[in-house]
Design a protein around this motif. Structure first.
Motif, short mmCIF file in Angstrom:
data_model
loop_
_atom_site.label_atom_id
_atom_site.label_comp_id
_atom_site.label_asym_id
_atom_site.label_seq_id
_atom_site.Cartn_x
_atom_site.Cartn_y
_atom_site.Cartn_z
N LEU A 148 0.84 -1.20 0.00
CA LEU A 148 0.00 0.00 0.00
C LEU A 148 0.87 1.25 0.00
O LEU A 148 1.96 1.26 0.60
CB LEU A 148 -0.91 0.02 1.23
N SER A 149 0.40 2.29 -0.64
CA SER A 149 1.09 3.59 -0.59
C SER A 149 0.51 4.37 0.59
O SER A 149 -0.31 5.28 0.43
CB SER A 149 0.89 4.35 -1.89
N TRP A 150 0.93 4.00 1.78
CA TRP A 150 0.30 4.48 3.01
C TRP A 150 0.15 5.99 3.06
O TRP A 150 -0.95 6.51 3.27
CB TRP A 150 1.11 4.00 4.21
N LEU A 151 1.24 6.70 2.88
CA LEU A 151 1.22 8.16 3.05
C LEU A 151 0.88 8.90 1.76
O LEU A 151 0.61 10.10 1.79
CB LEU A 151 2.57 8.65 3.57
N ASN A 152 0.89 8.19 0.65
CA ASN A 152 0.66 8.84 -0.65
C ASN A 152 -0.68 8.49 -1.26
O ASN A 152 -0.93 8.80 -2.42
CB ASN A 152 1.78 8.44 -1.62
N ASP A 153 -1.54 7.86 -0.49
CA ASP A 153 -2.87 7.47 -0.97
C ASP A 153 -3.92 8.19 -0.14
O ASP A 153 -3.86 8.19 1.10
CB ASP A 153 -3.04 5.95 -0.85
N THR A 154 -4.89 8.79 -0.80
CA THR A 154 -5.92 9.53 -0.08
C THR A 154 -6.75 8.63 0.82
O THR A 154 -7.36 9.10 1.79
CB THR A 154 -6.87 10.24 -1.08
N SER A 157 -3.89 7.77 4.02
CA SER A 157 -3.01 8.77 4.65
C SER A 157 -3.44 9.09 6.08
O SER A 157 -2.61 9.13 7.00
CB SER A 157 -2.97 10.04 3.80
N LEU A 158 -4.74 9.32 6.28
CA LEU A 158 -5.23 9.64 7.63
C LEU A 158 -5.08 8.43 8.56
O LEU A 158 -4.72 8.59 9.74
CB LEU A 158 -6.69 10.08 7.57
N LEU A 159 -5.32 7.24 8.04
CA LEU A 159 -5.14 6.03 8.85
C LEU A 159 -3.69 5.87 9.28
O LEU A 159 -3.41 5.48 10.42
CB LEU A 159 -5.59 4.81 8.04
N SER A 160 -2.76 6.21 8.39
CA SER A 160 -1.33 6.12 8.72
C SER A 160 -0.98 7.05 9.87
O SER A 160 -0.29 6.65 10.82
CB SER A 160 -0.49 6.48 7.49
N ILE A 161 -1.45 8.28 9.80
CA ILE A 161 -1.21 9.24 10.88
C ILE A 161 -1.85 8.75 12.18
O ILE A 161 -1.27 8.89 13.27
CB ILE A 161 -1.77 10.63 10.51
N GLY A 239 -0.40 17.39 5.17
CA GLY A 239 -1.83 17.54 4.95
C GLY A 239 -2.34 16.85 3.71
O GLY A 239 -3.55 16.80 3.47
N GLY A 240 -1.46 16.30 2.89
CA GLY A 240 -1.86 15.64 1.65
C GLY A 240 -1.97 14.15 1.80
O GLY A 240 -1.90 13.63 2.91
N PRO A 241 -2.14 13.45 0.69
CA PRO A 241 -2.34 14.02 -0.66
C PRO A 241 -3.78 14.53 -0.83
O PRO A 241 -4.71 13.97 -0.26
CB PRO A 241 -2.07 12.81 -1.58
N ALA A 242 -3.93 15.58 -1.62
CA ALA A 242 -5.24 16.18 -1.90
C ALA A 242 -5.99 16.54 -0.62
O ALA A 242 -7.20 16.36 -0.53
CB ALA A 242 -6.08 15.24 -2.77
N LYS A 243 -5.23 17.01 0.40
CA LYS A 243 -5.80 17.45 1.68
C LYS A 243 -6.56 16.33 2.41
O LYS A 243 -7.44 16.60 3.23
CB LYS A 243 -6.72 18.65 1.48
N SER A 244 -6.18 15.08 2.15
CA SER A 244 -6.86 13.95 2.79
C SER A 244 -6.43 13.76 4.24
O SER A 244 -7.06 12.99 4.97
CB SER A 244 -6.59 12.66 2.01
N SER A 245 -5.37 14.44 4.68
CA SER A 245 -4.94 14.35 6.08
C SER A 245 -4.74 15.74 6.68
O SER A 245 -4.00 15.89 7.66
CB SER A 245 -3.64 13.54 6.19
N GLU A 246 -5.37 16.75 6.09
CA GLU A 246 -5.23 18.12 6.59
C GLU A 246 -6.15 18.32 7.80
O GLU A 246 -7.31 18.72 7.66
CB GLU A 246 -5.56 19.14 5.50
N LEU A 247 -5.63 18.04 8.98
CA LEU A 247 -6.39 18.26 10.20
C LEU A 247 -6.54 19.76 10.44
O LEU A 247 -5.87 20.58 9.83
CB LEU A 247 -5.69 17.58 11.38
#
Length: 294
Positions: A148-154, A157-161, A239-247
């Motif tokens: 999986l592209s953990w940090l680079n997949d919308t 990404s939030l699950l990784s954080i 906060g990326g990709p595409a702001k999917s982890s922008e808390l």
């Protein structure tokens, strides 16, 4: 208060003075300053802010980006708070009543993430989540799961954080739970054993009810902490990709120190403060009466 009483309490006030000074200078004054600044437009370059009334709040409540970040923050908290508390409780129950020397050693190991730089930990977790040679994908590969592209997949990404934040919070929660478990009177545990209670019954009927003060405390502290999450997001995904982890705090930083819209950022901070305060008050109202103090 009489003069004599005041003299007797003077030592206590002197001991409190340094902490109160720090609280006033670094917490109370910034809160009131930020609240006032939220009614102004200021880019930090002009000497005098411009008063604009409620425009910052009107802009915020009509901004889809704000609601998106707020939704992500609530989802993040819903994952990390129960996750860290439940896993920490599991480990604390395993460690309880064990060898004191072993408990001290393991407790120190669990607490290490709390005293380690969040930035340094985030860099390590970036390697763990690396799509090509990261440990996470290697582990999943043993079960036949595709990398999986953990940090680079919308989608992840939030699950990784969240996974990283849970890992970082577990140590502190374990320490608090262990302190609560070890404060339970041995006579209570012995009485339960004499009555024929199983280990599971002891946990459910005795330990968990007596742990409610610790659970309640950690629930409040973890809620506050997760709503303030910034460093790991800034280092790992920006906060990326595409702001999917922008808390929401990441968005606040973006407007304050990248776009220099300090008034708008202050308005966001006031809303965050109000939401966290409301959540804490709701927790105290709904759960406070269920806390069993020894």
């Amino acid at each position: 208060m009489t003069l004599e009483k005041w003299k007797n309490n003077l030592a206590g006030y002197l001991f409190l003075a340094p902490s109160l000074l720090v609280l006033i200078v670094f917490v109370m004054i910034p809160i009131f300053y930020s609240a006032g600044l939220s009614f102004f437009s200021w880019d930090m370059l002009r000497p005098n802010p411009t008063f604009i009334g409620l425009e910052n709040y009107e802009r915020m409540f009509t901004n889809d980006e704000f609601y998106h970040s707020l939704k992500l923050t609530f989802l993040f908290a819903l994952i990390t708070v129960p996750g860290s508390l439940s896993i920490a409780l599991f480990f604390a129950l395993l460690l309880d009543r064990g060898s004191k020397k072993l408990i001290v050693l393991i407790r120190s190991m669990f607490f290490m993430p709390m005293v380690t730089s969040t930035v340094a930990i985030s860099v390590v977790w970036m390697f763990i989540f690396h799509p090509d040679y990261g440990l996470m994908n290697q582990f999943l590969g043993w079960f036949g799961v595709e990398p999986l592209s953990w940090l680079n997949d919308t989608k992840t990404s939030l699950l990784s954080i969240s996974i990283m934040s849970i890992w970082k919070s577990i140590g502190y929660c374990v320490i608090i739970f262990l302190a609560g478990l070890q404060s339970i009177d041995n006579q209570v545990m012995e009485a339960a054993k004499v009555d024929g209670a199983t280990k599971w019954q002891t946990i459910i009927k005795i330990k968990l009810p007596l742990l409610t003060p610790s659970i309640f405390l950690l629930l409040i502290l973890q809620t506050i902490e997760q709503f303030q999450t910034f460093s790991q997001v800034d280092v790992m995904t920006q906060g990326g990709p595409a702001k999917s982890s922008e808390l929401i705090v990441v968005q606040l930083y973006h407007y304050a120190f990248e776009l220099f819209q300090m008034g708008y950022a202050s308005a966001i901070s006031m809303v965050i403060f109000g939401i966290v305060l409301l959540l804490v008050l709701l927790q105290m109202l709904l759960l406070g009466k269920k806390v069993h103090y020894q």
